[in-house]
Write an enzyme that holds these catalytic residues in place. Structure first.
Site, short mmCIF file in Angstrom:
data_model
loop_
_atom_site.label_atom_id
_atom_site.label_comp_id
_atom_site.label_asym_id
_atom_site.label_seq_id
_atom_site.Cartn_x
_atom_site.Cartn_y
_atom_site.Cartn_z
N ARG A 1 23.71 -49.59 -2.68
CA ARG A 1 25.17 -49.72 -2.58
C ARG A 1 25.82 -49.85 -3.95
NH1 ARG A 1 22.78 -52.97 0.58
NH2 ARG A 1 22.82 -52.67 2.82
N ILE B 1 13.15 -51.87 2.23
CA ILE B 1 12.34 -50.89 2.97
C ILE B 1 11.25 -50.30 2.07
CG2 ILE B 1 14.19 -50.28 4.57
CD1 ILE B 1 14.63 -47.73 2.86
N HIS C 1 14.53 -53.94 8.33
CA HIS C 1 15.13 -52.60 8.30
C HIS C 1 14.09 -51.48 8.25
CE1 HIS C 1 18.83 -54.86 6.58
NE2 HIS C 1 18.92 -54.73 7.88
N THR D 1 19.54 -62.11 -2.25
CA THR D 1 20.48 -61.57 -1.26
C THR D 1 21.76 -62.39 -1.28
OG1 THR D 1 20.93 -61.24 1.09
CG2 THR D 1 19.31 -62.91 0.55
N ASN E 1 19.49 -67.20 -6.38
CA ASN E 1 20.38 -66.05 -6.55
C ASN E 1 21.16 -66.21 -7.84
OD1 ASN E 1 20.84 -63.67 -4.88
ND2 ASN E 1 23.00 -64.23 -4.96
#
Ligand code: ZN
Length: 238
Positions: free
Chosen positions: A36, A105, A121, A190, A213
């Site tokens: 993204r 993935i 996923h 994440t 994070n």
């Protein structure tokens, strides 16, 4: 070692039931950017936003363009596990870590030696024919150009969950069960913005929710310990 890392280390030492939940940030140190993320190349090469290009309807209607993007941005056959993957595999071998739940993935946890990996996923290492269900590995992409086809003539698709597709409920159930039973939950790499991450975390009932994070997340206030480090650096030090 700073105070937060000392506390992370102590939590891991004192637990035999750790669960790790990870996102795209776990793989960036292996050279796999979040698809993204905007980069100049992407803007020049593609007419559609990435979320559109990894949707099921786009796959069906623009299969060739889907595979062009997929090979370019989602398939990282040469990527190697980094310090975070290796540390988690080590903790599993030591009997401390029960499961890795991942949104990625790329299969890098298994490549590092982790066994109990719950892939929310799917995995870009697995493919299947949409007509006869014959299973393939990523070799099918190396051996073909454009859209890969099965021996039966059917179209081959990646065994990954595309946008607009439902997650596999058996996989979700597994994730819920290990999170509910965990005494330490480590969440890393994440922002917890991607469904169903935030919802799954709510099943944790213990008192050692550790968040690793670099930047703030909307769930910082739920964490018992926050570590503002790269995930590889934080876990590699343990
Ligand atoms: Zn087939």
């Amino acid at each position: 070692m700073d105070d937060t890392l000392t506390r992370l280390k102590a939590a891991i030492e004192n637990s035999g039931n750790i669960v790790f939940f990870g996102g795209a940030g776990v793989s960036t140190e292996s050279g796999i950017p979040d698809f993204r993320s905007e980069d100049g190349l992407y803007n020049m090469k593609y007419k559609y936003p990435p979320e559109t290009m990894v949707s099921y309807s786009f796959f069906l209607n623009n299969t060739e363009e889907f595979y062009r993007f997929y090979r370019d941005k989602l398939l990282h056959l040469d990527a190697q596990p980094n310090e975070a993957h290796r540390a988690l595999a080590r903790l599993e071998k030591q009997g401390k870590l029960k499961a890795v739940i991942t949104q990625n993935i790329d299969g890098l946890h298994q490549k590092a030696g982790s066994v109990n990996v719950i892939e929310l996923h799917g995995c870009s290492g697995r493919y299947y024919c949409m007509d006869c269900s014959m299973a393939y590995t990523s070799d099918i992409l190396a051996e073909s150009e454009g859209v890969p086809f099965c021996r039966c003539g059917g179209m081959v698709r990646p065994d990954v969950v595309l946008f607009e597709e439902a997650l596999d409920m058996r996989v979700i159930d597994k994730a819920v069960n290990v999170i509910r039973d965990a005494d330490v939950l480590i969440v890393g790499g994440t922002s917890l913005n991607v469904y169903p991450a935030a919802g799954l975390i709510r099943y944790y009932t213990g008192d050692m929710h550790i968040l690793i994070n670099k930047s703030e997340t909307p769930y910082d206030s739920c964490a018992n310990l926050i570590i503002r480090e790269n995930i590889g650096e934080a876990l590699g030090n343990i």
